[in-house]
Design a protein around this motif. Structure first.
Motif, PDB file in Angstrom:
ATOM      1  N   PRO A 145       0.847  -1.208   0.000  1.00 21.79           N
ATOM      2  CA  PRO A 145       0.000   0.000   0.000  1.00 21.79           C
ATOM      3  C   PRO A 145       0.883   1.259   0.000  1.00 21.79           C
ATOM      4  O   PRO A 145       2.005   1.240   0.507  1.00 21.79           O
ATOM      5  N   GLN A 146       0.345   2.317  -0.570  1.00 23.23           N
ATOM      6  CA  GLN A 146       1.117   3.554  -0.718  1.00 23.23           C
ATOM      7  C   GLN A 146       1.687   4.051   0.610  1.00 23.23           C
ATOM      8  O   GLN A 146       2.821   4.522   0.662  1.00 23.23           O
ATOM      9  N   GLY A 147       0.916   3.950   1.674  1.00 19.32           N
ATOM     10  CA  GLY A 147       1.410   4.399   2.976  1.00 19.32           C
ATOM     11  C   GLY A 147       2.649   3.641   3.416  1.00 19.32           C
ATOM     12  O   GLY A 147       3.587   4.229   3.965  1.00 19.32           O
ATOM     13  N   LEU A 148       2.685   2.341   3.154  1.00 23.12           N
ATOM     14  CA  LEU A 148       3.867   1.552   3.501  1.00 23.12           C
ATOM     15  C   LEU A 148       5.041   1.866   2.579  1.00 23.12           C
ATOM     16  O   LEU A 148       6.197   1.836   3.004  1.00 23.12           O
ATOM     17  N   GLN A 149       4.756   2.156   1.323  1.00 23.65           N
ATOM     18  CA  GLN A 149       5.822   2.587   0.413  1.00 23.65           C
ATOM     19  C   GLN A 149       6.450   3.881   0.935  1.00 23.65           C
ATOM     20  O   GLN A 149       7.674   4.026   0.956  1.00 23.65           O
ATOM     21  N   PHE A 150       5.584   4.802   1.349  1.00 29.01           N
ATOM     22  CA  PHE A 150       6.069   6.070   1.888  1.00 29.01           C
ATOM     23  C   PHE A 150       6.948   5.821   3.114  1.00 29.01           C
ATOM     24  O   PHE A 150       8.000   6.437   3.269  1.00 29.01           O
ATOM     25  N   VAL A 151       6.510   4.917   3.974  1.00 28.21           N
ATOM     26  CA  VAL A 151       7.285   4.595   5.181  1.00 28.21           C
ATOM     27  C   VAL A 151       8.641   4.000   4.809  1.00 28.21           C
ATOM     28  O   VAL A 151       9.670   4.362   5.400  1.00 28.21           O
ATOM     29  N   CYS A 152       8.677   3.117   3.816  1.00 24.17           N
ATOM     30  CA  CYS A 152       9.952   2.510   3.403  1.00 24.17           C
ATOM     31  C   CYS A 152      10.921   3.556   2.857  1.00 24.17           C
ATOM     32  O   CYS A 152      12.091   3.597   3.245  1.00 24.17           O
ATOM     33  N   VAL A 153      10.436   4.394   1.964  1.00 19.81           N
ATOM     34  CA  VAL A 153      11.285   5.452   1.405  1.00 19.81           C
ATOM     35  C   VAL A 153      11.677   6.435   2.502  1.00 19.81           C
ATOM     36  O   VAL A 153      12.841   6.835   2.616  1.00 19.81           O
ATOM     37  N   GLY A 154      10.704   6.801   3.316  1.00 20.51           N
ATOM     38  CA  GLY A 154      10.980   7.728   4.419  1.00 20.51           C
ATOM     39  C   GLY A 154      11.977   7.165   5.407  1.00 20.51           C
ATOM     40  O   GLY A 154      12.833   7.889   5.920  1.00 20.51           O
ATOM     41  N   ALA A 155      11.884   5.862   5.674  1.00 22.34           N
ATOM     42  CA  ALA A 155      12.836   5.230   6.587  1.00 22.34           C
ATOM     43  C   ALA A 155      14.246   5.274   6.012  1.00 22.34           C
ATOM     44  O   ALA A 155      15.214   5.530   6.741  1.00 22.34           O
ATOM     45  N   ALA A 156      14.366   5.042   4.707  1.00 19.13           N
ATOM     46  CA  ALA A 156      15.687   5.127   4.067  1.00 19.13           C
ATOM     47  C   ALA A 156      16.233   6.552   4.137  1.00 19.13           C
ATOM     48  O   ALA A 156      17.414   6.768   4.441  1.00 19.13           O
ATOM     49  N   ALA A 157      15.361   7.530   3.883  1.00 17.57           N
ATOM     50  CA  ALA A 157      15.783   8.931   3.956  1.00 17.57           C
ATOM     51  C   ALA A 157      16.116   9.325   5.393  1.00 17.57           C
ATOM     52  O   ALA A 157      17.120  10.000   5.647  1.00 17.57           O
ATOM     53  N   ALA A 158      15.286   8.899   6.332  1.00 17.54           N
ATOM     54  CA  ALA A 158      15.535   9.222   7.742  1.00 17.54           C
ATOM     55  C   ALA A 158      16.820   8.568   8.239  1.00 17.54           C
ATOM     56  O   ALA A 158      17.595   9.182   8.982  1.00 17.54           O
ATOM     57  N   ALA A 159      17.062   7.323   7.816  1.00 21.89           N
ATOM     58  CA  ALA A 159      18.304   6.646   8.207  1.00 21.89           C
ATOM     59  C   ALA A 159      19.509   7.384   7.646  1.00 21.89           C
ATOM     60  O   ALA A 159      20.525   7.560   8.346  1.00 21.89           O
ATOM     61  N   THR A 160      19.389   7.845   6.410  1.00 19.59           N
ATOM     62  CA  THR A 160      20.463   8.641   5.802  1.00 19.59           C
ATOM     63  C   THR A 160      20.684   9.906   6.620  1.00 19.59           C
ATOM     64  O   THR A 160      21.817  10.255   6.968  1.00 19.59           O
ATOM     65  N   HIS A 161      19.600  10.582   6.940  1.00 10.63           N
ATOM     66  CA  HIS A 161      19.642  11.828   7.708  1.00 10.63           C
ATOM     67  C   HIS A 161      20.310  11.596   9.071  1.00 10.63           C
ATOM     68  O   HIS A 161      21.258  12.295   9.444  1.00 10.63           O
ATOM     69  N   LEU A 162      19.816  10.600   9.796  1.00 13.90           N
ATOM     70  CA  LEU A 162      20.355  10.305  11.129  1.00 13.90           C
ATOM     71  C   LEU A 162      21.827   9.911  11.070  1.00 13.90           C
ATOM     72  O   LEU A 162      22.635  10.369  11.886  1.00 13.90           O
ATOM     73  N   LEU A 163      22.186   9.072  10.116  1.00  9.90           N
ATOM     74  CA  LEU A 163      23.567   8.613   9.996  1.00  9.90           C
ATOM     75  C   LEU A 163      24.519   9.769   9.693  1.00  9.90           C
ATOM     76  O   LEU A 163      25.577   9.892  10.307  1.00  9.90           O
ATOM     77  N   VAL A 164      24.116  10.629   8.765  1.00 11.62           N
ATOM     78  CA  VAL A 164      24.963  11.777   8.414  1.00 11.62           C
ATOM     79  C   VAL A 164      25.147  12.690   9.620  1.00 11.62           C
ATOM     80  O   VAL A 164      26.265  13.113   9.935  1.00 11.62           O
ATOM     81  N   VAL A 165      24.055  12.996  10.329  1.00 16.73           N
ATOM     82  CA  VAL A 165      24.155  13.853  11.515  1.00 16.73           C
ATOM     83  C   VAL A 165      25.058  13.206  12.564  1.00 16.73           C
ATOM     84  O   VAL A 165      25.963  13.854  13.095  1.00 16.73           O
ATOM     85  N   ALA A 166      24.831  11.949  12.840  1.00 13.15           N
ATOM     86  CA  ALA A 166      25.633  11.259  13.855  1.00 13.15           C
ATOM     87  C   ALA A 166      27.110  11.241  13.482  1.00 13.15           C
ATOM     88  O   ALA A 166      27.981  11.505  14.327  1.00 13.15           O
ATOM     89  N   LEU A 167      27.408  10.948  12.219  1.00 10.59           N
ATOM     90  CA  LEU A 167      28.810  10.917  11.786  1.00 10.59           C
ATOM     91  C   LEU A 167      29.470  12.285  11.886  1.00 10.59           C
ATOM     92  O   LEU A 167      30.614  12.408  12.350  1.00 10.59           O
ATOM     93  N   LEU A 168      28.750  13.315  11.442  1.00 11.52           N
ATOM     94  CA  LEU A 168      29.335  14.662  11.494  1.00 11.52           C
ATOM     95  C   LEU A 168      29.528  15.142  12.929  1.00 11.52           C
ATOM     96  O   LEU A 168      30.540  15.762  13.250  1.00 11.52           O
ATOM     97  N   VAL A 169      28.565  14.852  13.789  1.00 10.85           N
ATOM     98  CA  VAL A 169      28.670  15.279  15.189  1.00 10.85           C
ATOM     99  C   VAL A 169      29.750  14.479  15.917  1.00 10.85           C
ATOM    100  O   VAL A 169      30.600  15.046  16.607  1.00 10.85           O
ATOM    101  N   HIS A 172      10.478   8.422  -3.760  1.00  7.83           N
ATOM    102  CA  HIS A 172       9.064   8.744  -3.942  1.00  7.83           C
ATOM    103  C   HIS A 172       8.698   8.842  -5.421  1.00  7.83           C
ATOM    104  O   HIS A 172       7.615   8.422  -5.828  1.00  7.83           O
ATOM    105  N   ALA A 173       9.595   9.365  -6.238  1.00  2.05           N
ATOM    106  CA  ALA A 173       9.319   9.468  -7.671  1.00  2.05           C
ATOM    107  C   ALA A 173       9.270   8.089  -8.323  1.00  2.05           C
ATOM    108  O   ALA A 173       8.411   7.823  -9.172  1.00  2.05           O
ATOM    109  N   ILE A 174      10.155   7.196  -7.898  1.00  2.00           N
ATOM    110  CA  ILE A 174      10.226   5.859  -8.491  1.00  2.00           C
ATOM    111  C   ILE A 174       9.177   4.923  -7.909  1.00  2.00           C
ATOM    112  O   ILE A 174       8.651   4.061  -8.609  1.00  2.00           O
TER     113      ILE A 174
END
Length: 135
Positions: free
Chosen positions: A11-35, A61-63
């Protein structure tokens, strides 16, 4: 690409969660590494995390999430960037509040903020950024 085919059946909501989780993990990892490794201030590291996470988010999200909307990249990319920038401003304000006034640790604060902002982003992306022909 069997993974993409499998994800497209969700379902679209779960697709959004999967993409969002990948983006959030990227975000968190970059912040943690830089800090942690470069002693950046969390708010400054958050800007870099946001920009890299945006690339993951838009592509995913586009794909996947909003591919059925058939909106052009010419329309969707600038709109989604505006949605993402607005969401980022909300992110920064909430993150600042959590760090400054609530005195929460930087990573749990960022995680909580990312979840809240994700809901706003989904609604704006679905009904405006990726909506075909929406004004």
């Amino acid at each position: 690409m069997p993974l993409i085919s499998t994800l497209r059946r969700l379902p679209q909501g779960l697709q959004f969660v999967c993409v969002g989780a990948a983006a959030a993990a990227t975000h968190l990892l970059v912040v943690a590494l830089l800090v942690q490794t470069m002693a950046w201030a969390p708010l400054a590291a958050n800007v870099v995390g946001f920009l890299l996470a945006f690339c993951v988010s838009y592509s995913g999200h586009a794909i996947l999430t909003f591919s059925a909307h058939h909106s052009s990249h010419q329309q969707a990319l600038p709109r989604f960037f505006l949605v993402a920038c607005s969401s980022f401003l909300l992110n920064e304000a909430l993150y600042y509040a959590a760090l400054r006034w609530l005195h929460w640790p930087y990573l749990p604060s960022l995680f909580a903020v990312l979840v809240i902002v994700a809901v706003v982003t989904f609604v704006a992306a679905k009904f405006w950024a990726f909506a075909k022909g929406a004004a």
